[in-house]
Design a protein around this motif. Structure first.
Motif, PDB file in Angstrom:
ATOM      1  N   ILE A 130      -3.586   4.799  11.924  1.00 11.51           N
ATOM      2  CA  ILE A 130      -4.196   3.506  12.202  1.00 11.51           C
ATOM      3  C   ILE A 130      -3.220   2.789  13.129  1.00 11.51           C
ATOM      4  O   ILE A 130      -2.031   2.709  12.824  1.00 11.51           O
ATOM      5  N   VAL A 132      -1.321   0.272  13.942  1.00 14.73           N
ATOM      6  CA  VAL A 132      -0.805  -1.014  13.506  1.00 14.73           C
ATOM      7  C   VAL A 132       0.719  -0.962  13.564  1.00 14.73           C
ATOM      8  O   VAL A 132       1.320   0.027  13.149  1.00 14.73           O
ATOM      9  N   PHE A 154      -8.990   8.239  -1.116  1.00 17.62           N
ATOM     10  CA  PHE A 154      -7.871   8.900  -1.776  1.00 17.62           C
ATOM     11  C   PHE A 154      -8.115  10.396  -1.915  1.00 17.62           C
ATOM     12  O   PHE A 154      -7.220  11.211  -1.682  1.00 17.62           O
ATOM     13  N   LEU A 188     -11.751   3.733   4.937  1.00 19.03           N
ATOM     14  CA  LEU A 188     -11.082   2.452   4.723  1.00 19.03           C
ATOM     15  C   LEU A 188     -11.460   1.526   5.870  1.00 19.03           C
ATOM     16  O   LEU A 188     -11.453   1.953   7.026  1.00 19.03           O
ATOM     17  N   GLN A 190      -9.855  -0.689   7.389  1.00 18.32           N
ATOM     18  CA  GLN A 190      -8.828  -0.838   8.424  1.00 18.32           C
ATOM     19  C   GLN A 190      -8.748   0.386   9.332  1.00 18.32           C
ATOM     20  O   GLN A 190      -8.264   0.300  10.455  1.00 18.32           O
TER      21      GLN A 190
ATOM     22  N   VAL C 128      -0.826  -1.119   3.171  1.00 16.25           N
ATOM     23  CA  VAL C 128      -2.286  -1.234   3.119  1.00 16.25           C
ATOM     24  C   VAL C 128      -2.855  -1.233   4.535  1.00 16.25           C
ATOM     25  O   VAL C 128      -3.847  -0.561   4.824  1.00 16.25           O
ATOM     26  N   GLN C 130      -1.733   0.257   7.012  1.00 15.63           N
ATOM     27  CA  GLN C 130      -1.637   1.618   7.557  1.00 15.63           C
ATOM     28  C   GLN C 130      -2.643   2.562   6.943  1.00 15.63           C
ATOM     29  O   GLN C 130      -2.733   3.718   7.352  1.00 15.63           O
ATOM     30  N   GLY C 131      -3.321   2.118   5.879  1.00 15.77           N
ATOM     31  CA  GLY C 131      -4.310   2.990   5.256  1.00 15.77           C
ATOM     32  C   GLY C 131      -3.827   3.701   4.011  1.00 15.77           C
ATOM     33  O   GLY C 131      -4.407   4.706   3.626  1.00 15.77           O
ATOM     34  N   VAL C 132      -2.771   3.208   3.375  1.00 12.63           N
ATOM     35  CA  VAL C 132      -2.347   3.831   2.118  1.00 12.63           C
ATOM     36  C   VAL C 132      -3.381   3.499   1.033  1.00 12.63           C
ATOM     37  O   VAL C 132      -3.644   2.328   0.780  1.00 12.63           O
ATOM     38  N   PRO C 133      -3.990   4.506   0.421  1.00 16.70           N
ATOM     39  CA  PRO C 133      -5.073   4.250  -0.547  1.00 16.70           C
ATOM     40  C   PRO C 133      -4.542   3.933  -1.946  1.00 16.70           C
ATOM     41  O   PRO C 133      -4.661   4.730  -2.866  1.00 16.70           O
ATOM     42  N   PHE C 134      -3.977   2.739  -2.104  1.00 16.73           N
ATOM     43  CA  PHE C 134      -3.501   2.330  -3.427  1.00 16.73           C
ATOM     44  C   PHE C 134      -4.676   2.238  -4.399  1.00 16.73           C
ATOM     45  O   PHE C 134      -5.821   1.998  -3.990  1.00 16.73           O
ATOM     46  N   ARG C 136      -7.246   0.669  -6.900  1.00 18.94           N
ATOM     47  CA  ARG C 136      -7.912  -0.628  -6.843  1.00 18.94           C
ATOM     48  C   ARG C 136      -8.782  -0.859  -8.065  1.00 18.94           C
ATOM     49  O   ARG C 136      -9.205   0.076  -8.733  1.00 18.94           O
ATOM     50  N   ALA C 158      -0.703   5.009  -6.403  1.00 18.14           N
ATOM     51  CA  ALA C 158      -1.812   5.792  -5.848  1.00 18.14           C
ATOM     52  C   ALA C 158      -1.913   7.040  -6.716  1.00 18.14           C
ATOM     53  O   ALA C 158      -1.254   8.038  -6.469  1.00 18.14           O
ATOM     54  N   GLN C 165       1.467   9.324  -0.681  1.00 15.46           N
ATOM     55  CA  GLN C 165       0.602   8.427   0.091  1.00 15.46           C
ATOM     56  C   GLN C 165       1.422   7.477   0.962  1.00 15.46           C
ATOM     57  O   GLN C 165       1.057   7.193   2.104  1.00 15.46           O
TER      58      GLN C 165
END
Lengths: 250, 231, 639
Positions: A130, A132, A154, A188, A190, C128, C130-134, C136, C158, C165
């Protein structure tokens, strides 16, 4: 336990490889497969022979370094298990075990059972991120992401990049790996922003590395230690079709 | 148009062509079967259908050219996919175990080429009238091309009937993997209904094969009889 | 040795803000002229490399793995702490700071820890994005859980693979910079020496692990992000490749090594199953949220766990530490396990194990509920042990896991050698004598994303620009390369009869016995005699087949073990010199009647920083005094 091992030996990328046969004695069922190879290597070194080179690091099934095709199956007979987590209790006394490297044009040989998987890095460099920069990110809870969507992201992100999908594929295709990264990011919000550009770039990078074409055998899914489903490949195909038709030229 | 050639020549683009042309060919099979099954309505209905097709004139030729083009693209792209795979693994495994994939999926090129060979024979027989010109020349009481009698006489020949049945089984093998495979390629998949989609292949294959195979079987059993006065 | 920590003045909450303003900046157009040699590409190295490249610096990044994605940060399971207070349970920057200082048993540097707590919240935001799938909640908000040593839920996670992750997020950022040409990545490349020119770190010497090529690299700063040294024990939860070589080489070139004896023994690992064992597998500490730790009350009780009624079980953590219970910090939980096993109450083969029981949780939330939280960990346990933890309690035992000690750094994360920066687990600064769970990921990313990128600019801006640009033709590079080559030759020429691993295992046993969970003067003195003897035996008895100019796995390991054989001695020396118990360093001479650690703040409230004086001379210890102005020195209690 005693086993007969047929192990692929190859000094380097330019030399021809061949199988050597070794007897492994004193194998305990509680050993991991790699610990069994450690014992083989100890014996080889003590006999003044060169040990068998194989890739490994964390030995707990998460770094994706270990590989090996064991009796024709990438990561061996146990489902959802990397070679380092495969234990010798999955084998029987007297078995002959054939051990080969992951074989693919995209994974050139390095030595013995070690191959070069840097093609995966290059594919990810083409768009598996991504865009960023550090700093300036909004509060982490500013963007709610539904649990189902986050869980799907995930499931895809669980890929450890070991390359077993390529090794198992009759066509040495890398689509499960590539589609998992695309699915992780596109599920996601983002990551969805760059989805079209990402899918086109990554597919073209994958083709450029010499991997084969997916023909829907699903052997990849069967050996994947993280059980990544092939439905992500379907998503990637659809995404590619849509991007090819509608995205701005790349 | 550079984007188009680039997209279509990529691995996924090539697969998409195989899949889209596959849909065309399955569609053709369904239409062809629907036509053929009219044989059960008797000589008059079947010949009327056959004559009606011929009377489409230029439209028929366009349809024929279209199906030929679709078939060529299907064969060429499928072979291209298979060849790219060979290049992707220059050193073969000494031992490579199939964990889940079916024999059908591994024999797609072989079954496909055998079906192609059969189709050429089938065309030579029923469309071009090359193999049995004496059947091809028949006309019915109304002066129409007697497609019905040609069909019955053709299938009364054991070699023709057997080769037809064998080819249909090969076709069944081909599409039982081909249909779920093309759905996957087109991105039609979801964890929820994936099992259903995967079963669609064998189910459609069984229905199509049963439909096609019923015809020579019915001819041989006398259920579809030769009209009196022919030959 | 100059140990000026350069702690900014002012109230603790303002130090970092003030310092950021006081630091000099590098003109954006000049940034590309500075070359950073980043060694290591895990959470600390990877995040620093990508962030520095984003800022415009020219980065060369090295790792010994075949891809930066495989750095050992990937193996962290449980989570990452951040003072977000999303749960509204009373968390704050100050509480995270307090917990970390207290958890570290008052042997860390307050100012560094405070800064760590301050930037912790930014890390979660960054990951988050960057796309880290914590994990939820159903409403789409981030989920948290509690972790050892804390009474608030501040841990983001995660599933059981938070490290993977986070690393993939960091690696994605790195990939983006590699694609942009701003980072050049060198995988399968190992650092073998550091080059110091005129007292300043200016380069490194590496070996290409595939071809064996020895190569020098010149730059404007060297950053070591090379992780910890738990594999000095041979058996640890660390990856097989983890090593001390980079930091040890730097130490031998002048960098101070701080608190090498501060190692963390993690309480929840799968026990050893036999002599063939090559590594120990961690079971995430998060399991202690729902699992209850116990052993039989009676010694040598051979009944199956299910047959032992509650009245005959000793839930010893709940008994000894009623307020923290099973969530007692790692050092305390580990030591308690050792204690009950020493009393003969251990379970499983060899009696070195305790139960971690999920019976009550399965009753409370059902098998499904337990599986949702820990399914992958339970599967992993079953794969390794062939026992089903839903039905039979897990067996666990402590294992070396993390090293709080490392190269000494100042507030700017620079060692005492100008130009040599050290980040992540490789430095010593933030965790004191014991690290709290879910703080390692936090520290690695804090250093890499939010600290080093600022402080390195200050270094470049103040580093005299009139210095001659240095190339690898400089004689110091030639000298270092020659030394590296000579050492490889020497290793290959031993031509003994024993494998590298056999020496590593023996060293590991010496370290585990003498400098493991419990230490005493007698054991340490014995280890200090055994290690040099083993080292001598290594240099006359090791066998390395093959040559240096090829992919040679034995040669790789031999270089690392040779360094461990020197480093282990320093570790024991440090443990002997620190005549007090604190955190993970438990000197058996210093304990209360009920076995709690007794610190000695009068004499040991300092970091011990060792200076290398040459291979045949004893190292010299220097002290950096630690001042506790914001958290009062107190006996650490979790009762």
């Amino acid at each position: 336990m005693k086993l007969t091992l047929r192990v692929w030996r190859q000094r380097n990328a330019s030399e021809q490889g061949r199988f050597e046969t070794y007897e492994a004695t004193d194998v305990s069922p509680d050993m991991s497969f790699l610990e069994m190879l450690d014992v083989l290597n100890r014996d080889l070194v003590e006999r003044s022979e060169e040990p068998v080179a194989f890739d490994h690091d964390c030995r707990e099934g998460i770094c994706g370094t270990c590989s090996l095709v064991i009796n024709g199956v990438a990561h061996g007979p146990r489902k959802a298990t990397t070679t380092c987590q495969l234990h010798m209790r999955s084998f029987k006394d007297g078995d002959t075990v054939t051990i080969e490297p992951f074989r693919a044009t995209g994974f050139p040989a390095v030595r013995d059972l070690v191959v070069d998987r840097s093609a995966f890095d290059r594919i990810l460099q083409s768009g598996g991120f991504i865009s960023v920069n550090t700093g300036g990110a909004p509060d982490a809870n500013a963007l709610p992401i539904g649990k189902a969507e986050a869980d799907t992201a995930f499931d895809a992100a669980a890929c450890i990049g070991c390359g077993a999908c390529v090794a198992a594929c009759p066509n040495a295709a890398a689509m499960l790996f590539v589609s998992a990264k695309i699915a992780h990011l596109s599920h996601l919000p983002q990551g969805a922003v760059e989805h079209e550009q990402r899918v086109v770039r990554m597919v073209h990078a994958m083709d450029g590395e010499g991997f084969g074409t997916c023909r829907n055998y699903y052997e990849c899914e069967a050996v994947c230690p993280k059980e990544i489903p092939v439905s992500f490949i379907a998503d990637m195909n659809r995404g590619y079709l849509k991007a090819a038709l509608t995205a701005a030229s790349d | 148009m550079n984007w188009l050639t680039r997209s279509l020549s990529s691995s996924i683009g090539n697969k998409l062509l195989v899949a889209i042309t596959g849909i065309g060919l399955v569609g053709f099979l369904v239409g062809h079967l629907a036509g053929n099954l009219q044989v059960y309505l008797g000589q008059d209905a079947f010949n009327a259908y056959a004559t009606g097709l011929r009377e489409l004139g230029p439209l028929l030729n366009i349809l024929r050219a279209g199906i030929v083009l679709v078939a060529i693209v299907h064969v060429v792209t499928a072979i291209k996919a298979a060849r790219s795979s060979k290049n992707a693994r220059p050193v073969a495994y000494a031992k490579h175990t199939r964990v889940v994939s079916s024999g059908n999926s591994h024999s797609m090129v072989r079954t496909g080429l055998l079906i192609l060979a059969f189709v050429l024979f089938h065309l030579a027989h029923f469309t071009w009238g090359l193999t049995h010109p004496e059947h091809y020349k028949l006309v019915d009481g109304e002066g129409r091309h007697d497609a019905y009698s040609m069909l019955v006489l053709g299938f009364q020949s054991w070699p023709v009937a057997v080769s037809y049945v064998v080819a249909m089984f090969l076709l069944g093998m081909h599409i039982s993997h081909g249909i779920p495979s093309l759905l996957q390629t087109l991105g039609i998949s979801h964890p929820k209904y994936r099992p259903l989609l995967e079963k669609s292949g064998p189910v459609i294959a069984v229905l199509l094969v049963a439909g096609f195979v019923s015809i020579p079987v019915s001819v041989l059993l006398g259920i579809v009889p030769l009209p009196e006065g022919v030959l | 040795m100059n140990l000026d920590a350069k702690i900014p003045s002012g109230p603790i909450a303002d130090k970092w803000d003030n310092h950021r303003f006081d630091m000099k900046l590098v003109n954006p157009a000049n940034k590309r002229k500075f070359k950073v040699l980043m060694v290591g590409s895990g959470l600390a190295g990877g995040s620093a490399a990508s962030t520095l490249a984003e800022l415009g610096y020219d980065v060369e990044c090295f790792c010994f793995q075949d891809s930066p994605r495989r750095a050992h940060s990937i193996a962290a399971q449980g989570g990452i702490n951040a003072a977000k207070n999303y749960q509204n349970d009373g968390d704050s920057v100050h509480r995270l700071f307090y917990d970390t200082v207290k958890g570290g048993d008052f042997r860390s540097r307050e100012a560094n820890v405070y800064r760590l707590a301050q930037v912790s919240a930014n890390i979660i935001d960054q990951c988050v994005a960057q796309g880290v799938p914590f994990a939820r909640e159903y409403g789409g908000q981030l989920a948290n859980r509690s972790f050892g040593g804390a009474q608030v839920s501040r841990t983001f996670y995660a599933r059981g693979q938070t490290g993977q992750q986070l690393l993939l997020g960091c690696y994605a950022g790195l990939n983006r910079q590699i694609a942009a040409g701003k980072v050049r990545m060198h995988p399968r490349t190992e650092l073998l020496d550091i080059v110091i020119v005129d007292g300043t770190a200016r380069g490194i010497v590496t070996r290409d692990l595939v071809t064996g090529k020895i190569q020098s690299w010149a730059g404007d700063t060297v950053v070591l992000a090379t992780g910890g040294y738990s594999t000095v024990f041979y058996l640890s939860t660390n990856a097989m490749g983890c090593n001390v070589t980079a930091t040890w080489r730097a130490h031998k070139r002048g960098a101070g090594f701080a608190n090498p004896c501060f190692t963390q023994i993690h309480p929840t690992c799968i026990p050893v199953s036999g002599d063939h064992q090559s590594k120990l597998t961690l079971m995430s500490e998060s399991l202690r949220n729902d699992g209850r730790v116990w052993v039989p009350k009676r010694a040598d009780d051979d009944r199956q766990p299910g047959e032992i009624p509650d009245a005959e079980r000793d839930y010893y953590l709940e008994r000894k530490y009623p307020s923290f219970g099973n969530l007692a910090p790692r050092d305390i939980a580990s030591r308690s396990a050792k204690e009950v096993c020493d009393e003969g109450r251990g379970v499983g083969p060899g009696k070195r194990g305790v139960y971690l029981d999920f019976r009550d949780s399965v009753e409370r939330v059902g098998k499904q509920g337990v599986s949702e939280r820990y399914g992958n960990l339970f599967d992993m346990y079953e794969r390794i042990t062939d026992e089903n933890p839903y039905e039979r309690p897990m067996r666990i035992y402590p294992a070396p896991h993390y090293t709080m000690g490392g190269l000494w750094v100042d507030y700017n994360l620079m060692s005492n050698v100008p130009g040599l920066h050290v980040i992540g687990e490789a430095n010593f600064s933030d965790h004191g004598a014991n690290r709290l769970g879910a703080s390692a990921l936090m520290q690695g990313l804090a250093d890499g994303y939010f600290v080093l990128p600022y402080t390195i600019g200050h270094y470049f801006a103040t580093y005299s620009p009139d210095k001659q640009p240095i190339t690898t033709d400089h004689p110091e590079f030639k000298r270092a390369e020659a030394e590296v080559n000579a050492r490889i030759e020497r290793l290959l020429n031993v031509q003994g009869s024993k494998t590298v691993d056999s020496f590593h295992k023996r060293l590991g046993r010496i370290m585990w016995e003498g400098c493991g969970m419990g230490r005493n003067a007698q054991g340490l003195t014995a280890a200090l005699e055994q290690i040099p003897a083993l080292r001598e035996e290594f240099w006359s008895g090791v066998r390395i087949p093959g040559s240096g100019s090829e992919f040679n796995i034995e040669l790789e390991k031999a270089g690392r073990v040779a360094d461990f054989l020197e480093f282990g001695e320093l570790m024991c020396r440090d443990a002997l010199a620190r005549d007090e118990s604190c955190g993970g360093h438990f000197r058996e001479e210093h304990q209360t009647a009920d076995g709690e650690a007794v610190r000695n703040d009068e004499e040991y409230c300092h970091a011990s920083v060792w200076e290398h004086k040459g291979d045949d001379q004893e190292p010299v210890m220097h002290r950096e005094a630690l001042d506790f102005e914001n958290v009062a020195l107190a006996t650490r209690s979790y009762k």
